[in-house]
Design an enzyme around this catalytic site. Structure first.
Site, PDB file in Angstrom:
ATOM      1  N   CYS A   8     -87.064  41.468  73.587  1.00  0.00           N
ATOM      2  CA  CYS A   8     -85.871  42.134  74.105  1.00  0.00           C
ATOM      3  C   CYS A   8     -85.209  41.181  75.093  1.00  0.00           C
ATOM      4  O   CYS A   8     -85.748  40.930  76.172  1.00  0.00           O
ATOM      5  CB  CYS A   8     -86.222  43.449  74.781  1.00  0.00           C
ATOM      6  SG  CYS A   8     -84.800  44.298  75.526  1.00  0.00           S
ATOM      7  N   HIS A  41     -82.551  40.589  62.526  1.00  0.00           N
ATOM      8  CA  HIS A  41     -81.159  40.997  62.736  1.00  0.00           C
ATOM      9  C   HIS A  41     -80.353  40.738  61.474  1.00  0.00           C
ATOM     10  O   HIS A  41     -80.476  39.675  60.854  1.00  0.00           O
ATOM     11  CB  HIS A  41     -80.516  40.218  63.890  1.00  0.00           C
ATOM     12  CG  HIS A  41     -81.133  40.517  65.217  1.00  0.00           C
ATOM     13  ND1 HIS A  41     -80.690  41.534  66.024  1.00  0.00           N
ATOM     14  CD2 HIS A  41     -82.178  39.936  65.861  1.00  0.00           C
ATOM     15  CE1 HIS A  41     -81.434  41.572  67.116  1.00  0.00           C
ATOM     16  NE2 HIS A  41     -82.350  40.606  67.045  1.00  0.00           N
ATOM     17  N   GLU A  91     -79.876  49.366  66.979  1.00  0.00           N
ATOM     18  CA  GLU A  91     -81.218  48.810  67.135  1.00  0.00           C
ATOM     19  C   GLU A  91     -82.240  49.664  66.400  1.00  0.00           C
ATOM     20  O   GLU A  91     -82.244  50.895  66.525  1.00  0.00           O
ATOM     21  CB  GLU A  91     -81.596  48.727  68.623  1.00  0.00           C
ATOM     22  CG  GLU A  91     -80.833  47.647  69.385  1.00  0.00           C
ATOM     23  CD  GLU A  91     -81.552  47.258  70.662  1.00  0.00           C
ATOM     24  OE1 GLU A  91     -82.744  46.868  70.574  1.00  0.00           O
ATOM     25  OE2 GLU A  91     -80.932  47.339  71.729  1.00  0.00           O
ATOM     26  N   CYS A 150     -77.590  44.306  73.273  1.00  0.00           N
ATOM     27  CA  CYS A 150     -78.832  43.782  72.700  1.00  0.00           C
ATOM     28  C   CYS A 150     -78.801  42.270  72.870  1.00  0.00           C
ATOM     29  O   CYS A 150     -77.957  41.591  72.278  1.00  0.00           O
ATOM     30  CB  CYS A 150     -78.951  44.163  71.227  1.00  0.00           C
ATOM     31  SG  CYS A 150     -80.414  43.462  70.412  1.00  0.00           S
ATOM     32  N   GLY A 199     -79.756  40.410  69.756  1.00  0.00           N
ATOM     33  CA  GLY A 199     -78.662  40.616  68.812  1.00  0.00           C
ATOM     34  C   GLY A 199     -77.457  39.757  69.131  1.00  0.00           C
ATOM     35  O   GLY A 199     -76.782  39.244  68.222  1.00  0.00           O
TER      36      GLY A 199
END
Length: 279
Positions: free
Chosen positions: A71, A162, A212, A221, A224
């Site tokens: 994360c 992703h 997500e 994100c 992301g």
């Protein structure tokens, strides 16, 4: 047990210092506390432990109790937490998550961390390693049909999968709640996927909304944003330094374009409040 609510660009988690004590049932605690009506509220929980191969370990759970490998917004907040709370006095901090070690340089003002720059490592582009089912070695600008509409997606792993989709309309007008869920659970993604819907503003600016896996839509994100910048650079849409504009704020991403080089992410980290809860 004491906790701290923190966020990076609105991507919010409940943080626990477990360098000296443990949480018995981490998964169920994540589900219970993430509920925005009956819990503290957040996109998940993040547990801070002593690192085995780094200064600290980040253990991240999504709101549905599934374990997250990485994360980007969360790791900046972990760096802020350990510095602000005196667990380290270093401004260059290493943090591991599910075996991957990231290196963070924090920006300190008046004794507190306000932002951080993270070496997110090199992107993974091979379809098999992301993973995504694709008839090409790399899933770059490949078609996928979801909810009756054909999209072109570029798939990137930044430690988690992703699917980056470029759209012409503003992401704010996009039916993310319906389409994001369908992408997440599409058969093309054996481990499900995070999906970024991107409008290219110009070569230095991207507008992004994200769905997500395990949490639904979040305001930001970090991984992301990194994946989106990589996808934009690969497809020739963006320069090597780009600002990604998310619902919760902006992240600055830089990448050389060489797939063996690290992606660097810079963004804020914010403490919202602290408290104590019975687990």
């Amino acid at each position: 047990m004491k906790f701290t609510k923190m966020h990076g660009c609105g991507n919010d988690y409940v943080y626990f210092d477990c360098t000296k004590e443990e949480i018995a049932d981490e998964r169920n605690v994540a589900i219970r506390l993430s509920d925005r009506h009956f819990g503290i509220g957040g996109d998940g929980i993040i547990i801070i432990k002593k690192g085995k191969n780094a200064d600290f370990e980040m253990v991240m759970y999504n709101a549905d109790g599934s374990r997250g490998a990485m994360c980007g917004n969360g790791i900046r907040c972990v760096a802020k937490y350990v510095f602000d709370n005196g667990l380290t006095d270093k401004t260059s901090i290493s943090i591991e998550s599910m075996g991957a070690v990231k290196y963070i340089d924090v920006n300190v003002e008046n004794g507190k961390v306000i932002s951080a720059r993270v070496d997110m490592g090199a992107p993974i582009l091979e379809a098999e390693r992301i993973p995504v089912i694709c008839d090409k070695v790399k899933a770059i600008n490949v078609p996928i049909t979801v909810d009756g509409r054909e999209y072109k997606m570029t798939c990137v792993s930044m430690g988690n999968p992703h699917a980056v989709v470029f759209i012409d309309e503003s992401p704010k007008d996009f039916p993310l709640e319906r389409v994001g869920r369908l992408f997440e659970n599409n058969a093309a993604f054996p481990d499900r996927t995070n999906t970024e819907f991107i409008r290219v503003i110009d070569r230095k600016n991207l507008e992004m909304r994200v769905w997500e896996r395990g949490s639904g839509e979040t305001l930001a994100c970090g991984t992301g944003a990194c994946a989106s910048a990589v996808a934009a650079i690969i497809n020739g849409y963006a320069d090597n330094e780009v600002a990604v504009h998310l619902l919760g704020g902006d992240l600055n991403i830089s990448w050389s374009g060489n797939e063996h080089d690290s992606v660097f992410m810079t963004g804020p980290a914010t403490t919202v409040f602290t408290g104590e809860i019975s687990l």
